[in-house]
Design an enzyme around this catalytic site. Structure first.
Site, PDB file in Angstrom:
ATOM      1  N   GLU A 155       0.644  -1.281   0.219  1.00 11.13           N
ATOM      2  CA  GLU A 155      -0.099   0.047   0.182  1.00 11.13           C
ATOM      3  C   GLU A 155       0.810   1.204   0.067  1.00 11.13           C
ATOM      4  OE1 GLU A 155      -3.160  -0.478   3.009  1.00 11.13           O
ATOM      5  OE2 GLU A 155      -4.018  -2.059   2.006  1.00 11.13           O
ATOM      6  N   GLU A 208      -5.363  -8.257  -0.641  1.00 13.75           N
ATOM      7  CA  GLU A 208      -5.997  -8.111   0.530  1.00 13.75           C
ATOM      8  C   GLU A 208      -7.489  -7.587   0.163  1.00 13.75           C
ATOM      9  OE1 GLU A 208      -4.609  -5.126   3.291  1.00 13.75           O
ATOM     10  OE2 GLU A 208      -2.493  -5.688   2.982  1.00 13.75           O
TER      11      GLU A 208
END
Length: 615
Positions: free
Chosen positions: A296, A388
């Site tokens: 991320e 995710e």
């Protein structure tokens, strides 16, 4: 040092020239056509014609007060939804709502043009049964196991002892991965922080030279492979010895989120690490491990560098990996909220950098369809891994342990089937330490399994998906006035499973809406056995819901409560009266609450008196 700064400036300018203007206004998509609406009890179903190039669609709702809003679905980090159908829930009866839909070409792009509006109210009539028609003789595909990849807290937990409450972190975490492999069909696990300093990966000698030690990683990967699970190697976080600013960290275990101070050293780390893995495990094995660059980086909490810094991080890592062996797989951007996919796709095309797979994340929503973007930049057919994904992104958010997570999981698998390669639920276990250790047993943790490895409702949804038959059967149904979805499959021995679920991504109704409860009438055709044993498995508030069996006032069970919880930790299955088809046809009606899941199983009856086991 001056040469390094000049080289960095040249590189950043090269990246900027290739990444600027990705989202020009000229890329705006046309409005979806033929928007239609169907009224149901407690819901309104919207349908529209798909727009070429769209990865998803925004839904705008105007309520009785005249204000308009784009639906956010509560816990969702991305408002756009995939596909050309969406069921709007959480609506008031007796109100005329106005809806419009707009196509989205990328999460960061400006919205497309809005469709013509439709105006409609929910139905207040008693709902008719949802009719599902299963053709037991018509195979339309093979089961795709999107759940074969799962997320995990950092793998160094495998080496840890007990926590302050006496829970065996390492032992229970190891057992959680074994359960995931044996029962859920998990073959890959993706986790953070393989370069964290607790594993002693990198240090500096007295002369300042880097010294690498991968023995700590070896212990972890040896444990995984012994279970039968392979790693998705997330290349993070930065070792202290390499970081330009080691004070910048994330989580209670202080993963360093800084860029490297020397990009050549980052390349050296990746090269020596990957060479070590190939030497230890062999290229045929390591070639099956996806190498994912960082986690991320589009969020400041995970990456203190710039967007250009991340692209450089990716390029250096990718070229170092391929220099070891071209068969190795590398990808990214491993981004939050589905961002930066187009950025990386365009960059890798322009600089001719490897991109073997694409990864991104979303929570509280169904995965978008990134195939149009990848095809636009020459990456058509590149595998897509959502590394995710989950029912909500908030730590200790009330949605995690709720039953609504079970139908959510199945909706995700159904939506993403045939357009991605893996949908990795985040995470397998409540042994999770990002914001500290669990304060109580049922604390709305991310895990499919609790501390102590009790199976939550979401776990049972994955279990039901995994234990379907390999052959997908033709299934038709008039489902446009409800939130009910289904899939049908056939096992090799002729057993038939129909998994049916009733849920919503709208977490505002996570605890249910009785208006959405439905009777479901399942009609079978082309059955071949003379008689079938019938069973119904259920996951809802009253069934297969282990969380409901511990008083909310209890933080940690005592020995007697643990014994009772383990006795109750099973899938509820009800045996029903056997079924004898007439000319291959039969009908069964079930009641399905919201939220809830049922599995209807028809197993050819065996004549026990005549049955002779095969040696």
């Amino acid at each position: 040092m001056a040469d390094e700064i000049d080289a960095r400036r040249d590189w950043e300018q090269r990246v900027y020239e290739r990444s600027d203007g990705v989202h020009a206004d000229s890329d705006q998509l046309p409005a979806p056509e033929h928007l239609r609406a169907v009224a149901g009890s407690g819901c309104i179903t919207l349908l529209w014609d798909p727009v070429p190039g769209a990865i998803g669609y925004l839904v705008e709702c105007t309520g009785k007060d005249g204000s308009s809003t784009v639906l956010r679905h509560g816990e969702s980090d991305v408002p756009a939804v995939p596909g050309d159908r969406f069921v709007v829930t959480g609506l008031d009866d007796g109100v005329e709502y106005r809806f419009r839909v707009a196509a989205v070409r990328a999460p960061e792009a400006r919205d497309g043009a809005w469709s013509d509006p439709v105006q409609i109210a929910t139905s207040i009539a008693d709902p008719d049964p949802v009719d599902l028609h299963v053709k037991a003789g018509q195979v339309v595909g093979r089961l795709q196991r999107l759940w074969s990849m799962v997320g995990s807290e950092r793998l160094s937990q495998l080496t840890m002892g007990s926590d302050e409450h006496g829970n065996d972190i390492g032992g229970e975490f190891h057992e959680a991965l074994r359960i995931a492999h044996d029962d859920l069909g998990v073959r890959w696990v993706r986790a953070h922080a393989i370069f964290h300093d607790d594993l002693g990966v990198a240090d500096r000698a007295e002369d300042g030279q880097l010294v690498f030690d991968f023995s700590g990683i070896d212990v972890i990967y040896d444990s995984l492979l012994a279970i039968g699970v392979r790693p998705v190697v997330e290349l993070s976080f930065m070792p202290r010895a390499l970081a330009v600013d080691p004070s910048k960290t994330v989580f209670t275990y202080r993963g360093i989120i800084s860029p490297p101070r020397d990009w050549r050293e980052w390349g050296q780390l990746i090269s020596e690490f990957v060479q070590h893995l190939v030497s230890r495990y062999g290229i045929e094995e390591v070639a099956t491990w996806p190498f994912e660059v960082w986690n991320e980086p589009n969020l400041e909490v995970f990456w203190t560098g710039s967007k250009e810094d991340y692209l450089r991080l990716y390029e250096v890592a990718a070229r170092a990996i391929k220099a070891v062996d071209t068969r190795l797989q590398v990808g990214g951007p491993s981004s939050a909220a589905s961002e930066w996919v187009e950025l990386l796709a365009r960059f890798t095309q322009e600089v001719d950098c490897p991109l073997d797979f694409v990864t991104t994340h979303t929570y509280g929503n169904l995965p978008l369809d990134f195939r149009p973007i990848l095809a636009q930049y020459g990456h058509e057919g590149v595998p897509i891994y959502w590394t995710e994904w989950g029912v909500g992104s908030t730590h200790f958010g009330p949605v995690h342990d709720s039953v609504s997570g079970a139908p959510f999981v199945l909706s995700g698998y159904q939506s993403a089937s045939k357009r991605i390669e893996a949908l990795s639920y985040w995470v397998i276990s409540d042994h999770f330490e990002e914001l500290g250790r669990p304060p109580r047993l049922f604390h709305d943790g991310f895990g499919l399994l609790s501390v102590g490895n009790l199976r939550k409702p979401r776990y049972w949804a994955v279990h039901l998906a995994e234990h379907q038959g390999e052959e997908i059967l033709e299934l038709d149904g008039a489902r446009y006035d409800s939130s009910v979805e289904a899939m049908a499959s056939r096992h090799q021995d002729g057993m038939i499973d129909v998994v049916i679920w009733n849920g919503s991504i709208n977490t505002e109704i996570m605890h249910g809406d009785p208006r959405l409860d439905r009777a479901v009438r399942v009609t079978f055709a082309e059955l071949v056995a003379a008689k079938y044993d019938v069973s119904v498995a259920r996951v809802d508030q009253e069934h297969s819901n282990i969380v409901a069996h511990l008083p909310q006032s209890t933080q940690w069970p005592d020995a007697k409560q643990w014994e009772e919880l383990r006795r109750l930790d099973r899938l509820f299955v009800e045996e029903r009266e056997s079924l004898a088809p007439t000319e291959g046809r039969a009908e069964i009606t079930l009641v399905l609450s919201h939220p809830g899941v049922v599995r209807l199983r028809l197993a050819p009856t065996v004549d026990r008196e005549r049955f002779v086991p095969v040696p």
